[in-house]
Design a protein around this motif. Sequence first.
Motif, PDB file in Angstrom:
ATOM      1  N   SER A  41       0.834  -1.199   0.000  1.00  0.00           N
ATOM      2  CA  SER A  41       0.000   0.000   0.000  1.00  0.00           C
ATOM      3  C   SER A  41       0.868   1.248   0.000  1.00  0.00           C
ATOM      4  O   SER A  41       2.026   1.227   0.424  1.00  0.00           O
ATOM      5  CB  SER A  41      -0.899   0.014   1.235  1.00  0.00           C
ATOM      6  OG  SER A  41      -1.789  -1.070   1.201  1.00  0.00           O
ATOM      7  N   SER A  42       0.274   2.342  -0.440  1.00  0.00           N
ATOM      8  CA  SER A  42       0.987   3.612  -0.423  1.00  0.00           C
ATOM      9  C   SER A  42       1.316   3.995   1.019  1.00  0.00           C
ATOM     10  O   SER A  42       0.625   3.576   1.951  1.00  0.00           O
ATOM     11  CB  SER A  42       0.148   4.695  -1.093  1.00  0.00           C
ATOM     12  OG  SER A  42      -1.035   4.888  -0.378  1.00  0.00           O
ATOM     13  N   PRO A  43       2.369   4.775   1.223  1.00  0.00           N
ATOM     14  CA  PRO A  43       2.811   5.105   2.585  1.00  0.00           C
ATOM     15  C   PRO A  43       1.741   5.776   3.442  1.00  0.00           C
ATOM     16  O   PRO A  43       1.680   5.563   4.636  1.00  0.00           O
ATOM     17  CB  PRO A  43       3.989   6.053   2.376  1.00  0.00           C
ATOM     18  CG  PRO A  43       4.458   5.793   1.001  1.00  0.00           C
ATOM     19  CD  PRO A  43       3.252   5.352   0.217  1.00  0.00           C
ATOM     20  N   ASN A  44       0.875   6.579   2.843  1.00  0.00           N
ATOM     21  CA  ASN A  44      -0.146   7.251   3.640  1.00  0.00           C
ATOM     22  C   ASN A  44      -1.450   6.470   3.681  1.00  0.00           C
ATOM     23  O   ASN A  44      -2.459   6.959   4.188  1.00  0.00           O
ATOM     24  CB  ASN A  44      -0.380   8.684   3.151  1.00  0.00           C
ATOM     25  CG  ASN A  44      -0.789   8.733   1.697  1.00  0.00           C
ATOM     26  OD1 ASN A  44      -0.908   7.704   1.044  1.00  0.00           O
ATOM     27  ND2 ASN A  44      -0.987   9.928   1.188  1.00  0.00           N
ATOM     28  N   GLY A  45      -1.456   5.234   3.144  1.00  0.00           N
ATOM     29  CA  GLY A  45      -2.598   4.343   3.259  1.00  0.00           C
ATOM     30  C   GLY A  45      -3.787   4.682   2.384  1.00  0.00           C
ATOM     31  O   GLY A  45      -4.899   4.258   2.660  1.00  0.00           O
ATOM     32  N   ASP A  46      -3.559   5.443   1.307  1.00  0.00           N
ATOM     33  CA  ASP A  46      -4.703   5.834   0.500  1.00  0.00           C
ATOM     34  C   ASP A  46      -5.028   4.878  -0.643  1.00  0.00           C
ATOM     35  O   ASP A  46      -6.072   5.017  -1.270  1.00  0.00           O
ATOM     36  CB  ASP A  46      -4.557   7.263  -0.027  1.00  0.00           C
ATOM     37  CG  ASP A  46      -3.392   7.432  -0.976  1.00  0.00           C
ATOM     38  OD1 ASP A  46      -2.588   6.498  -1.124  1.00  0.00           O
ATOM     39  OD2 ASP A  46      -3.281   8.518  -1.579  1.00  0.00           O
ATOM     40  N   GLN A  47      -4.175   3.868  -0.892  1.00  0.00           N
ATOM     41  CA  GLN A  47      -4.463   2.964  -2.007  1.00  0.00           C
ATOM     42  C   GLN A  47      -3.663   1.665  -1.920  1.00  0.00           C
ATOM     43  O   GLN A  47      -2.523   1.661  -1.487  1.00  0.00           O
ATOM     44  CB  GLN A  47      -4.135   3.659  -3.325  1.00  0.00           C
ATOM     45  CG  GLN A  47      -4.538   2.863  -4.548  1.00  0.00           C
ATOM     46  CD  GLN A  47      -4.294   3.658  -5.809  1.00  0.00           C
ATOM     47  OE1 GLN A  47      -3.148   3.907  -6.158  1.00  0.00           O
ATOM     48  NE2 GLN A  47      -5.358   4.053  -6.482  1.00  0.00           N
ATOM     49  N   THR A  48      -4.310   0.572  -2.352  1.00  0.00           N
ATOM     50  CA  THR A  48      -3.658  -0.722  -2.552  1.00  0.00           C
ATOM     51  C   THR A  48      -4.004  -1.168  -3.966  1.00  0.00           C
ATOM     52  O   THR A  48      -5.114  -0.934  -4.437  1.00  0.00           O
ATOM     53  CB  THR A  48      -4.174  -1.774  -1.547  1.00  0.00           C
ATOM     54  OG1 THR A  48      -3.922  -1.320  -0.222  1.00  0.00           O
ATOM     55  CG2 THR A  48      -3.486  -3.115  -1.748  1.00  0.00           C
ATOM     56  N   ILE A  49      -3.046  -1.809  -4.639  1.00  0.00           N
ATOM     57  CA  ILE A  49      -3.274  -2.307  -5.995  1.00  0.00           C
ATOM     58  C   ILE A  49      -2.966  -3.802  -6.026  1.00  0.00           C
ATOM     59  O   ILE A  49      -1.968  -4.252  -5.469  1.00  0.00           O
ATOM     60  CB  ILE A  49      -2.405  -1.560  -7.016  1.00  0.00           C
ATOM     61  CG1 ILE A  49      -2.770  -0.067  -7.007  1.00  0.00           C
ATOM     62  CG2 ILE A  49      -2.561  -2.159  -8.415  1.00  0.00           C
ATOM     63  CD1 ILE A  49      -1.893   0.802  -7.870  1.00  0.00           C
ATOM     64  N   ALA A  50      -3.849  -4.542  -6.705  1.00  0.00           N
ATOM     65  CA  ALA A  50      -3.647  -5.982  -6.873  1.00  0.00           C
ATOM     66  C   ALA A  50      -3.769  -6.332  -8.350  1.00  0.00           C
ATOM     67  O   ALA A  50      -4.630  -5.798  -9.056  1.00  0.00           O
ATOM     68  CB  ALA A  50      -4.676  -6.767  -6.075  1.00  0.00           C
TER      69      ALA A  50
END
Length: 131
Positions: A41-50
């Motif tokens: 996930s992005s460092p600030n927790g705004d997105q995950t990609i699969a």
Amino acid sequence: AGQRCGSLTRTTAMSSIMMIRRHEAKPFTIPGGVSGLLYPSSPNGDQTIAAVTQDGVYPAAGYSVNDVATETIYCLEGHMTVEANGEIHELTPGDLCMVFPGTKYRITGTGKSIDLITPAWEKNKNQIVSE
């Protein structure tokens, strides 16, 4: 100039990038015929990609519900059907479907997709509910 910290490169300017190599993604398998790679996930927790490969149904029984995340599914190849709150939506290559928080859904079919989960996916904020 930028500084390198693992896969994250931050610049001193107003922008930053996060470069993630394929080998840094974690492979996953979900009962029902789903597998893929889950990227950090992005460092600030705004997105995950699969990156997802499917040959079957997700979830294997019941429906999935994201409590806070929107799951955007971009079909790369194949054919998938998204059943959301009783409505049927067909996905073929180039189609995109956004499943909003609180939506009861399941996906069937055979294909590959890129799934963007915003904010970042957290297991404890996703549930499988009965039919």
